[in-house]
Design a protein around this motif. Sequence first.
Motif, mmCIF file in Angstrom:
data_model
loop_
_atom_site.group_PDB
_atom_site.id
_atom_site.type_symbol
_atom_site.label_atom_id
_atom_site.label_comp_id
_atom_site.label_asym_id
_atom_site.label_seq_id
_atom_site.Cartn_x
_atom_site.Cartn_y
_atom_site.Cartn_z
ATOM 1 N N PRO A 1 0.810 -1.230 0.000
ATOM 2 C CA PRO A 1 0.000 0.000 0.000
ATOM 3 C C PRO A 1 0.841 1.277 0.000
ATOM 4 N N THR A 2 2.122 1.158 0.354
ATOM 5 C CA THR A 2 2.963 2.359 0.518
ATOM 6 C C THR A 2 4.372 2.091 -0.017
ATOM 7 N N TYR A 3 5.101 3.170 -0.284
ATOM 8 C CA TYR A 3 6.532 3.007 -0.613
ATOM 9 C C TYR A 3 7.233 2.327 0.562
ATOM 10 N N GLU A 4 6.833 2.701 1.775
ATOM 11 C CA GLU A 4 7.449 2.141 2.977
ATOM 12 C C GLU A 4 7.318 0.616 3.016
ATOM 13 N N SER A 5 6.191 0.097 2.484
ATOM 14 C CA SER A 5 5.971 -1.356 2.552
ATOM 15 C C SER A 5 7.006 -2.132 1.732
ATOM 16 N N LEU B 1 12.205 10.756 -6.347
ATOM 17 C CA LEU B 1 11.459 9.974 -5.350
ATOM 18 C C LEU B 1 12.138 10.099 -3.988
ATOM 19 N N MET B 2 13.466 9.959 -3.967
ATOM 20 C CA MET B 2 14.200 10.087 -2.705
ATOM 21 C C MET B 2 14.089 11.496 -2.160
ATOM 22 N N GLY B 3 14.087 12.483 -3.043
ATOM 23 C CA GLY B 3 13.919 13.873 -2.602
ATOM 24 C C GLY B 3 12.616 14.049 -1.838
ATOM 25 N N ALA B 4 11.574 13.374 -2.305
ATOM 26 C CA ALA B 4 10.272 13.443 -1.627
ATOM 27 C C ALA B 4 10.316 12.679 -0.301
ATOM 28 N N LEU B 5 10.971 11.513 -0.298
ATOM 29 C CA LEU B 5 11.033 10.717 0.940
ATOM 30 C C LEU B 5 11.821 11.453 2.028
ATOM 31 N N ILE B 6 12.911 12.121 1.620
ATOM 32 C CA ILE B 6 13.692 12.895 2.589
ATOM 33 C C ILE B 6 12.817 13.993 3.185
ATOM 34 N N GLU B 7 12.055 14.635 2.316
ATOM 35 C CA GLU B 7 11.198 15.727 2.780
ATOM 36 C C GLU B 7 10.131 15.226 3.751
ATOM 37 N N GLN B 8 9.559 14.061 3.422
ATOM 38 C CA GLN B 8 8.406 13.582 4.195
ATOM 39 C C GLN B 8 8.805 12.767 5.413
ATOM 40 N N LEU B 9 9.889 11.978 5.305
ATOM 41 C CA LEU B 9 10.252 11.070 6.398
ATOM 42 C C LEU B 9 11.435 11.577 7.213
ATOM 43 N N GLY B 10 12.180 12.500 6.659
ATOM 44 C CA GLY B 10 13.452 12.888 7.266
ATOM 45 C C GLY B 10 14.555 12.001 6.710
ATOM 46 N N GLU B 11 15.786 12.501 6.766
ATOM 47 C CA GLU B 11 16.874 11.818 6.083
ATOM 48 C C GLU B 11 17.193 10.452 6.701
ATOM 49 N N ALA B 12 17.135 10.336 8.026
ATOM 50 C CA ALA B 12 17.497 9.069 8.680
ATOM 51 C C ALA B 12 16.523 7.957 8.276
ATOM 52 N N GLN B 13 15.237 8.265 8.304
ATOM 53 C CA GLN B 13 14.236 7.252 7.932
ATOM 54 C C GLN B 13 14.280 6.937 6.441
ATOM 55 N N ALA B 14 14.539 7.964 5.643
ATOM 56 C CA ALA B 14 14.645 7.758 4.194
ATOM 57 C C ALA B 14 15.826 6.838 3.878
ATOM 58 N N GLU B 15 16.910 7.014 4.633
ATOM 59 C CA GLU B 15 18.088 6.177 4.406
ATOM 60 C C GLU B 15 17.830 4.726 4.842
ATOM 61 N N ALA B 16 17.119 4.569 5.939
ATOM 62 C CA ALA B 16 16.768 3.215 6.392
ATOM 63 C C ALA B 16 15.904 2.525 5.330
ATOM 64 N N ALA C 1 21.492 15.591 -1.759
ATOM 65 C CA ALA C 1 21.352 14.734 -0.568
ATOM 66 C C ALA C 1 20.867 13.340 -0.976
ATOM 67 N N SER C 2 19.981 13.271 -1.955
ATOM 68 C CA SER C 2 19.441 11.986 -2.417
ATOM 69 C C SER C 2 20.553 11.121 -3.001
ATOM 70 N N GLN C 3 21.392 11.735 -3.835
ATOM 71 C CA GLN C 3 22.458 10.954 -4.472
ATOM 72 C C GLN C 3 23.448 10.429 -3.438
ATOM 73 N N LYS C 4 23.782 11.278 -2.480
ATOM 74 C CA LYS C 4 24.714 10.844 -1.426
ATOM 75 C C LYS C 4 24.113 9.710 -0.606
ATOM 76 N N LEU C 5 22.829 9.842 -0.326
ATOM 77 C CA LEU C 5 22.153 8.814 0.480
ATOM 78 C C LEU C 5 22.151 7.461 -0.260
ATOM 79 N N TYR C 6 21.811 7.489 -1.524
ATOM 80 C CA TYR C 6 21.823 6.242 -2.313
ATOM 81 C C TYR C 6 23.231 5.639 -2.345
ATOM 82 N N ASP C 7 24.236 6.504 -2.469
ATOM 83 C CA ASP C 7 25.620 6.008 -2.497
ATOM 84 C C ASP C 7 25.975 5.324 -1.173
ATOM 85 N N ARG C 8 25.515 5.907 -0.081
ATOM 86 C CA ARG C 8 25.835 5.329 1.242
ATOM 87 C C ARG C 8 25.260 3.935 1.410
#
Length: 328
Positions: free
Chosen positions: A129-133, A156-171, A317-324
């Motif tokens: 039902p969600t990206y999170e799922s 997509l990651m840009g939106a997730l960072i905005e909505q979830l915060g960077e730590a949750q988006a990275e998880a 920030a999205s590109q760095k996060l994906y790289d990590r």
Amino acid sequence: MALAIPAIAQDKVLNLYSSRHYQTDEALYAGFTRQTGIRINRIEAGEDALLARIQSEGERSPADVLITVDAGRLWRAEQMGLFQPVKSAALEARIPASFREPGGHWYGFSMRARVIAYAKARVKADEVPTYESLAEPKWKGRLCVRSSSNVYNLSLMGALIEQLGEAQAEAWAKAVRANMAREPKGGDTDQLKAVAAGECDVAISNHYYYARLARSAQAADRAVAEKVGIVFPNQAGRGAHVNISGAGVLKHAPHRDAAVRFLEYLASDDAQRYFADGNNEWPVVPSVRVVNPVLSAFGAFKYDPINVAVLGRNQPASQKLYDRVAWK
Ligand SMILES: [Fe+2]
């Protein structure tokens, strides 16, 4: 007097650099010429090639308007200093604020959604039902998605960072990375084909790749679409992540007035229909309806209302996060 003639003739031309090319283009551009008498010269090339070309042409660039896809790419053009701001009461009245850059550097003219595709034979829609799922361990070895360097995934990651915060988006990215059935490869259509072929059970794709397969003249394409279901994610929450195709007036546009008129034309009812329908997208002007069997079958859906300019702002920030998380 003789000197004035070429200048007048010049004003009846618009140089359009576009990375979009669809069957509805002829009707779209002919409508502008009919209404204004302004002839359109089209330069068509790949998205990133166009940006490089305009940059290298510099002050002498003949380009008046750039049309390209994804707010993330329009943001790149903006960062390169290619656009000039445009203020237009008509554009502000027609285009919802979330689909235009707040400074007027670019405007969205059609909307696309980044959706979840699933294998109808093996997955139920309510399991995703969600990206999170998609981060749940049950999808281990079952998920297909393209490379993170692709601008659709960066946005997509840009939106997730905005909505979830960077730590949750990275998880999330780390868990999705761990769920992949294979290393990222190919475009969105390849992910849909992989779902149909049984290589994976869930995938991420822009909605119009599914629509293209579903409406294809090729029976093999339609067979792929028949095996794939589409979920518009996060309907009980913030809504599906959406993006735009859009355009802006270039900094050194030789025909600035014509360029602004062209953007205003793109927001008109007829142009909205042609522009959106050419790629099975939705018009951004809320009152305009398209007749499209696949979009009708999807029905109405809730979408994330964040301003699409945020997707670009979060791109580094999205590109760095994906790289990590080693999502290549
Ligand atoms: Fe695309």
